[in-house]
Design a protein around this motif. Structure first.
Motif, PDB file in Angstrom:
ATOM      1  N   LEU A   1       0.849  -1.189   0.000  1.00 34.51           N
ATOM      2  CA  LEU A   1       0.000   0.000   0.000  1.00 34.51           C
ATOM      3  C   LEU A   1       0.886   1.241   0.000  1.00 34.51           C
ATOM      4  N   THR A   2       0.684   2.115  -0.989  1.00 29.00           N
ATOM      5  CA  THR A   2       1.561   3.270  -1.146  1.00 29.00           C
ATOM      6  C   THR A   2       1.096   4.484  -0.358  1.00 29.00           C
ATOM      7  N   HIS A   3      -0.238   4.744  -0.337  1.00 30.43           N
ATOM      8  CA  HIS A   3      -0.750   5.897   0.401  1.00 30.43           C
ATOM      9  C   HIS A   3      -2.272   5.797   0.519  1.00 30.43           C
ATOM     10  N   HIS A   4      -2.872   6.786   1.163  1.00 29.62           N
ATOM     11  CA  HIS A   4      -4.238   6.660   1.642  1.00 29.62           C
ATOM     12  C   HIS A   4      -5.322   7.132   0.675  1.00 29.62           C
ATOM     13  N   HIS A   5      -4.993   7.666  -0.478  1.00 27.38           N
ATOM     14  CA  HIS A   5      -6.020   8.130  -1.399  1.00 27.38           C
ATOM     15  C   HIS A   5      -6.890   6.968  -1.861  1.00 27.38           C
ATOM     16  N   GLY A   6      -8.142   7.270  -2.158  1.00 28.08           N
ATOM     17  CA  GLY A   6      -9.127   6.224  -2.411  1.00 28.08           C
ATOM     18  C   GLY A   6      -8.858   5.364  -3.626  1.00 28.08           C
ATOM     19  N   ASP A   7      -8.045   5.833  -4.566  1.00 29.57           N
ATOM     20  CA  ASP A   7      -7.706   4.995  -5.711  1.00 29.57           C
ATOM     21  C   ASP A   7      -6.486   4.117  -5.436  1.00 29.57           C
ATOM     22  N   HIS A   8      -6.022   4.122  -4.176  1.00 26.60           N
ATOM     23  CA  HIS A   8      -4.914   3.267  -3.751  1.00 26.60           C
ATOM     24  C   HIS A   8      -5.237   2.486  -2.478  1.00 26.60           C
ATOM     25  N   PHE A   9      -6.101   3.021  -1.668  1.00 26.51           N
ATOM     26  CA  PHE A   9      -6.429   2.410  -0.375  1.00 26.51           C
ATOM     27  C   PHE A   9      -7.939   2.384  -0.213  1.00 26.51           C
ATOM     28  N   ASP A  10      -8.504   1.183  -0.250  1.00 31.53           N
ATOM     29  CA  ASP A  10      -9.947   0.985  -0.141  1.00 31.53           C
ATOM     30  C   ASP A  10     -10.195  -0.010   0.992  1.00 31.53           C
ATOM     31  N   PRO A  11     -10.556   0.473   2.185  1.00 33.57           N
ATOM     32  CA  PRO A  11     -10.708  -0.429   3.325  1.00 33.57           C
ATOM     33  C   PRO A  11     -11.677  -1.582   3.075  1.00 33.57           C
ATOM     34  N   GLU A  12     -12.742  -1.336   2.314  1.00 33.46           N
ATOM     35  CA  GLU A  12     -13.714  -2.405   2.057  1.00 33.46           C
ATOM     36  C   GLU A  12     -13.104  -3.522   1.214  1.00 33.46           C
ATOM     37  N   THR A  13     -12.396  -3.148   0.165  1.00 35.73           N
ATOM     38  CA  THR A  13     -11.729  -4.159  -0.650  1.00 35.73           C
ATOM     39  C   THR A  13     -10.667  -4.886   0.163  1.00 35.73           C
ATOM     40  N   LEU A  14      -9.921  -4.149   0.938  1.00 33.43           N
ATOM     41  CA  LEU A  14      -8.863  -4.741   1.752  1.00 33.43           C
ATOM     42  C   LEU A  14      -9.432  -5.753   2.741  1.00 33.43           C
ATOM     43  N   GLN A  15     -10.520  -5.399   3.364  1.00 36.10           N
ATOM     44  CA  GLN A  15     -11.140  -6.304   4.332  1.00 36.10           C
ATOM     45  C   GLN A  15     -11.604  -7.592   3.665  1.00 36.10           C
ATOM     46  N   ALA A  16     -12.134  -7.480   2.455  1.00 36.02           N
ATOM     47  CA  ALA A  16     -12.615  -8.659   1.737  1.00 36.02           C
ATOM     48  C   ALA A  16     -11.467  -9.575   1.305  1.00 36.02           C
ATOM     49  N   LEU A  17     -10.309  -9.002   1.042  1.00 36.93           N
ATOM     50  CA  LEU A  17      -9.154  -9.787   0.615  1.00 36.93           C
ATOM     51  C   LEU A  17      -8.326 -10.304   1.784  1.00 36.93           C
ATOM     52  N   TRP A  18      -8.562  -9.754   2.956  1.00 36.72           N
ATOM     53  CA  TRP A  18      -7.732 -10.023   4.123  1.00 36.72           C
ATOM     54  C   TRP A  18      -7.861 -11.466   4.595  1.00 36.72           C
ATOM     55  N   ASN A  19      -6.746 -12.021   5.033  1.00 37.36           N
ATOM     56  CA  ASN A  19      -6.757 -13.261   5.813  1.00 37.36           C
ATOM     57  C   ASN A  19      -5.619 -13.165   6.813  1.00 37.36           C
ATOM     58  N   ASP A  20      -5.617 -14.013   7.802  1.00 35.81           N
ATOM     59  CA  ASP A  20      -4.649 -13.866   8.888  1.00 35.81           C
ATOM     60  C   ASP A  20      -3.272 -14.417   8.556  1.00 35.81           C
ATOM     61  N   LYS A  21      -3.067 -14.794   7.292  1.00 39.71           N
ATOM     62  CA  LYS A  21      -1.740 -15.231   6.849  1.00 39.71           C
ATOM     63  C   LYS A  21      -1.044 -14.157   6.018  1.00 39.71           C
ATOM     64  N   VAL A  22      -1.797 -13.236   5.469  1.00 40.03           N
ATOM     65  CA  VAL A  22      -1.220 -12.249   4.558  1.00 40.03           C
ATOM     66  C   VAL A  22      -0.361 -11.244   5.325  1.00 40.03           C
ATOM     67  N   GLU A  23       0.737 -10.823   4.705  1.00 40.04           N
ATOM     68  CA  GLU A  23       1.544  -9.721   5.216  1.00 40.04           C
ATOM     69  C   GLU A  23       1.175  -8.452   4.458  1.00 40.04           C
ATOM     70  N   MET A  24       1.380  -7.290   5.088  1.00 44.40           N
ATOM     71  CA  MET A  24       1.159  -6.026   4.417  1.00 44.40           C
ATOM     72  C   MET A  24       2.279  -5.065   4.761  1.00 44.40           C
ATOM     73  N   ILE A  25       2.546  -4.148   3.831  1.00 43.50           N
ATOM     74  CA  ILE A  25       3.383  -2.986   4.126  1.00 43.50           C
ATOM     75  C   ILE A  25       2.605  -1.747   3.715  1.00 43.50           C
ATOM     76  N   ALA A  26       2.773  -0.680   4.466  1.00 41.43           N
ATOM     77  CA  ALA A  26       2.006   0.543   4.221  1.00 41.43           C
ATOM     78  C   ALA A  26       2.782   1.740   4.735  1.00 41.43           C
ATOM     79  N   ASN A  27       2.508   2.894   4.145  1.00 38.21           N
ATOM     80  CA  ASN A  27       3.087   4.116   4.709  1.00 38.21           C
ATOM     81  C   ASN A  27       2.379   4.429   6.032  1.00 38.21           C
ATOM     82  N   PRO A  28       2.947   5.259   6.889  1.00 37.72           N
ATOM     83  CA  PRO A  28       2.365   5.478   8.225  1.00 37.72           C
ATOM     84  C   PRO A  28       0.939   6.011   8.190  1.00 37.72           C
ATOM     85  N   THR A  29       0.574   6.833   7.201  1.00 34.28           N
ATOM     86  CA  THR A  29      -0.791   7.368   7.135  1.00 34.28           C
ATOM     87  C   THR A  29      -1.806   6.260   6.956  1.00 34.28           C
ATOM     88  N   VAL A  30      -1.520   5.306   6.085  1.00 35.62           N
ATOM     89  CA  VAL A  30      -2.413   4.164   5.911  1.00 35.62           C
ATOM     90  C   VAL A  30      -2.392   3.273   7.149  1.00 35.62           C
TER      91      VAL A  30
END
Length: 260
Positions: free
Chosen positions: A86-115
């Protein structure tokens, strides 16, 4: 790795990655793979453009999703992510609803501090907060956070310096640069030995085709994908890169439907 999409794609459909300049030894487009395949030291990277700034990379280390937005259905034909970038928090890069649907407890993520600060606690536990200049390891891969920001006075409010990230990922002998939302900045021009780059251009949020091509001519990635360009002109970008003499191959992926 074969995907559900690979069973559905035809050779005609895979024309979504258009070869503008030849670099045949580096990569091929494969109908059966449904994406562009790049050989690595022990396997391959397959790149699947999804939409705008979102894409999927299948790699020898696992599956990487970049800035997934637009609803989980867009990703139904791809394998589940092992790493989400995840690069930054703008809606065309960070969509919490999509992220939640793709999430599982095995996936790793990296994000900038704002996200990172906007993530629920369960996701924070699996996410590394990465600032400009940091070097980390995720999914076993060395990753560097590259600044991403505007420099033109009337664009500074979109991406101020020091907040948002691009990334360089070292994947089985190949170096992949994801620029995020940025203009033609010194940190981009200073990059070396980049095999695959994703570079944006669209006004007023990032830069124009001339700026993007000038930067690419300077750091000379072997292959560059224009992305995040909406109604801008990727063919003009490709011509300018060719005229610049860097030898970079431009590939126009199907970020906005079938390429031409």
């Amino acid at each position: 790795m074969q995907t559900r999409r690979s069973l559905l794609m035809t050779g005609a459909a895979v024309a979504g990655a258009t070869l503008i300049r030849p670099y045949a030894a580096m990569a091929e487009s494969h109908g059966e793979m449904g994406g562009d395949m790049f050989k690595t030291q022990s396997g391959e990277i397959t790149i699947h453009p999804v939409s705008h700034a979102s894409f999927v990379m299948e790699t020898p280390s696992g599956v990487i999703y970049n800035d997934p937005v637009g609803g989980a259905a867009l990703y139904d034909d791809y394998p589940a992510p092992d790493l989400i970038v995840l690069t930054h928090h703008h809606g065309d890069h960070f969509d919490p609803e999509t992220l939640q649907a793709l999430w599982n407890d095995k996936v790793e993520m990296i994000a900038n501090p704002t996200v990172f600060e906007q993530l629920p606690e369960e996701m924070k536990a699996r996410t590394q907060s990465v600032s400009n200049g940091d070097s980390i390891t995720a999914m076993g891969l060395p990753i560097r956070a590259i600044p991403a920001y505007n420099t033109t006075e009337d664009r500074l409010q979109y991406h101020p310096q020091g907040r948002d990230n691009g990334y360089v990922l070292s994947i089985d002998g190949l170096s992949v640069y994801v620029a995020g939302d940025t203009e033609d900045i010194p940190e981009m021009r200073a990059l070396t030995d980049i095999d695959i780059a994703f570079v944006p251009f669209n006004l007023p949020y990032t830069m124009n085709e001339e700026q993007a091509a000038s930067a690419v001519t300077e750091f000379a990635p072997k292959v560059v994908y224009p992305y995040h360009y909406r109604d801008s002109d990727p063919e003009l970008f490709a011509k300018l890169v060719a005229d610049g003499g860097s030898g970079s191959e431009v590939r126009i992926g199907s970020f906005y439907g079938t390429s031409t």
